[in-house]
Scaffold this motif. Structure first.
Motif, PDB file in Angstrom:
ATOM      1  N   ASN A   1     -10.471 -23.880  94.963  1.00 23.74           N
ATOM      2  CA  ASN A   1      -9.330 -23.047  94.577  1.00 23.74           C
ATOM      3  C   ASN A   1      -9.371 -22.754  93.081  1.00 23.74           C
ATOM      4  OD1 ASN A   1      -6.908 -21.687  95.110  1.00 23.74           O
ATOM      5  ND2 ASN A   1      -5.722 -23.438  94.392  1.00 23.74           N
ATOM      6  N   THR A   2      -9.630 -23.789  92.293  1.00 29.79           N
ATOM      7  CA  THR A   2      -9.660 -23.620  90.834  1.00 29.79           C
ATOM      8  C   THR A   2     -10.813 -22.719  90.402  1.00 29.79           C
ATOM      9  OG1 THR A   2      -8.757 -25.840  90.630  1.00 29.79           O
ATOM     10  CG2 THR A   2      -9.729 -24.909  88.654  1.00 29.79           C
ATOM     11  N   ILE A   3     -11.974 -22.922  90.998  1.00 26.69           N
ATOM     12  CA  ILE A   3     -13.131 -22.129  90.551  1.00 26.69           C
ATOM     13  C   ILE A   3     -12.996 -20.667  90.995  1.00 26.69           C
ATOM     14  CG2 ILE A   3     -14.714 -22.587  92.493  1.00 26.69           C
ATOM     15  CD1 ILE A   3     -15.686 -22.465  88.780  1.00 26.69           C
ATOM     16  N   ILE A   4     -12.342 -20.426  92.120  1.00 29.39           N
ATOM     17  CA  ILE A   4     -12.151 -19.023  92.529  1.00 29.39           C
ATOM     18  C   ILE A   4     -11.167 -18.330  91.560  1.00 29.39           C
ATOM     19  CG2 ILE A   4     -11.414 -17.438  94.385  1.00 29.39           C
ATOM     20  CD1 ILE A   4     -14.120 -18.977  94.855  1.00 29.39           C
ATOM     21  N   ASP A   5     -10.162 -19.062  91.117  1.00 32.10           N
ATOM     22  CA  ASP A   5      -9.281 -18.499  90.070  1.00 32.10           C
ATOM     23  C   ASP A   5     -10.106 -18.124  88.838  1.00 32.10           C
ATOM     24  OD1 ASP A   5      -6.936 -18.699  91.502  1.00 32.10           O
ATOM     25  OD2 ASP A   5      -6.382 -20.653  90.674  1.00 32.10           O
ATOM     26  N   GLU A   6     -11.057 -18.983  88.510  1.00 32.57           N
ATOM     27  CA  GLU A   6     -11.930 -18.737  87.351  1.00 32.57           C
ATOM     28  C   GLU A   6     -12.793 -17.485  87.589  1.00 32.57           C
ATOM     29  OE1 GLU A   6     -12.154 -20.681  84.593  1.00 32.57           O
ATOM     30  OE2 GLU A   6     -14.065 -20.050  83.734  1.00 32.57           O
ATOM     31  N   VAL A   7     -13.275 -17.325  88.819  1.00 36.55           N
ATOM     32  CA  VAL A   7     -14.060 -16.115  89.138  1.00 36.55           C
ATOM     33  C   VAL A   7     -13.211 -14.873  88.870  1.00 36.55           C
ATOM     34  CG1 VAL A   7     -15.147 -14.789  91.011  1.00 36.55           C
ATOM     35  CG2 VAL A   7     -15.549 -17.262  90.836  1.00 36.55           C
ATOM     36  N   TYR A   8     -11.951 -14.921  89.301  1.00 36.38           N
ATOM     37  CA  TYR A   8     -11.064 -13.775  89.083  1.00 36.38           C
ATOM     38  C   TYR A   8     -10.881 -13.486  87.586  1.00 36.38           C
ATOM     39  CZ  TYR A   8      -8.977 -13.144  93.841  1.00 36.38           C
ATOM     40  OH  TYR A   8      -8.735 -12.865  95.154  1.00 36.38           O
ATOM     41  N   SER A   9     -10.666 -14.560  86.798  1.00 39.17           N
ATOM     42  CA  SER A   9     -10.138 -14.349  85.445  1.00 39.17           C
ATOM     43  C   SER A   9     -11.190 -14.327  84.343  1.00 39.17           C
ATOM     44  CB  SER A   9      -9.112 -15.443  85.120  1.00 39.17           C
ATOM     45  OG  SER A   9      -9.752 -16.707  85.124  1.00 39.17           O
ATOM     46  N   ASN A  10     -12.370 -14.890  84.601  1.00 42.35           N
ATOM     47  CA  ASN A  10     -13.363 -15.048  83.524  1.00 42.35           C
ATOM     48  C   ASN A  10     -14.268 -13.811  83.446  1.00 42.35           C
ATOM     49  OD1 ASN A  10     -15.587 -15.746  81.964  1.00 42.35           O
ATOM     50  ND2 ASN A  10     -15.455 -17.908  82.532  1.00 42.35           N
ATOM     51  N   ASN A  11     -14.195 -13.121  82.316  1.00 41.83           N
ATOM     52  CA  ASN A  11     -14.956 -11.869  82.183  1.00 41.83           C
ATOM     53  C   ASN A  11     -16.461 -12.072  82.175  1.00 41.83           C
ATOM     54  OD1 ASN A  11     -12.707 -10.289  82.151  1.00 41.83           O
ATOM     55  ND2 ASN A  11     -12.496 -10.323  79.905  1.00 41.83           N
TER      56      ASN A  11
END
Ligand code: COA
Length: 258
Positions: free
Chosen positions: A36-46
């Motif tokens: 869950n945390t890493i998918i949030d990172e996929v969304y937000s990290n340019n």
């Protein structure tokens, strides 16, 4: 930072590896939370343009939800667990950045569901797919009954769901569950080769392709109307100006994701 997954970013392609090989990468609470945390990172990290999900070791992608965590759960706790898994897998499915599954062995139960939540799947020749929950007195809870039916059709899906049988990689390819089957040592290279191409395209357009394709399966909306809306939105992007201008000027476009 993570204990049950590992990650590495190579040229904008984030490799996410479920890392519990001694338990065939079974999805316990920690894996789900870290996913869950890493998918949030996929969304937000340019610096991340796309992602690959795979399993550690040569034997399993993910052999299911962690069965040892099921015992003693009550009706409401079962529902809560399914909702949690579905929310995370929906986030993968809805990601505007492509997330593909590199299935390197058993993809059973929650592992098959995880692979199916990804935008498409590539399998190694030892991969095996299945929803064996009926063997446990259960049904899939992380979207498996829905996505398996979407991907391979109702008759084949119901047969797999009620027999608990596994599909080998060749049959998964024939059913359209996976896009390619390759030798295991070539699996990540194949996935990266595809994403390297995708990562040269206009990112906002890539995201809108995914969104429009997902709309087919969302009964609350008309996918054709959604396509018109998303197509129109592209005209408000710098990348559309750049892409069309570059074509007319006979040069390669430089997309900025704007
Ligand atoms: N949950 C928890 N632990 C699991 C697991 C799961 N879904 N799948 C495998 N493991 C564990 C095993 O318990 C074993 O642990 P141990 O060494 O501490 O005993 C280890 O992973 C290796 O698995 P093992 O069963 O010994 O490997 P195998 O090669 O004999 O069989 C499978 C491989 C995939 C056929 C078998 O592990 C299996 O059927 N797993 C469960 C699949 C399933 O029902 N998934 C849906 C869950 S809802």
């Amino acid at each position: 930072m993570y204990s049950a997954i590992t990650t590495s970013n190579e040229n904008g392609i984030l490799l996410i590896t479920i890392n519990r090989p001694d338990k065939l990468n079974a999805l316990n609470k920690t894996v789900l939370d870290e996913l869950n945390t890493i998918i949030d990172e996929v969304y937000s990290n340019n610096s991340i343009k796309s992602a690959i999900i795979t399993g550690a070791g040569a034997k399993a992608f993910v052999a299911g939800a962690d069965i040892s965590e099921f015992q003693g759960l009550k009706h409401s706790e079962g529902m809560h667990l399914a909702q949690k898994g579905q929310n995370i897998f929906r986030k993968i499915e809805d990601s505007p950045k492509p997330i593909i599954a590199a299935v390197n062995g058993f993809a059973l139960g929650g592992g098959c569901e995880l692979a199916m939540a990804c935008h498409f799947r590539i399998a190694s020749d030892n991969a095996k797919f299945g929803q064996p929950e009926v063997n446990l007195g259960l049904i899939p809870g992380y979207g498996g009954t829905q996505r398996l039916t979407q991907l391979i059709g109702k008759g084949r899906a119901i047969e797999l769901l009620i027999t608990g049988n596994m599909l080998n990689a060749a049959t998964a390819l024939q059913y359209g569950l996976v896009n390619y089957v390759v030798p295991q040592e070539e699996l990540l290279t194949k996935a990266r080769t595809i994403l390297e191409v995708v990562n040269t395209k206009a990112p906002l357009a890539v995201g809108r392709c995914i969104k429009a394709a997902n709309a087919v399966f969302d009964q609350s909306q008309d996918g054709f109307i959604e396509e018109v809306k998303l197509f129109g939105e592209c005209f408000a992007t710098q990348d559309m100006v750049e892409g069309t201008t570059a074509f007319l000027e006979k040069r390669m476009p430089v997309f900025k994701g704007k």
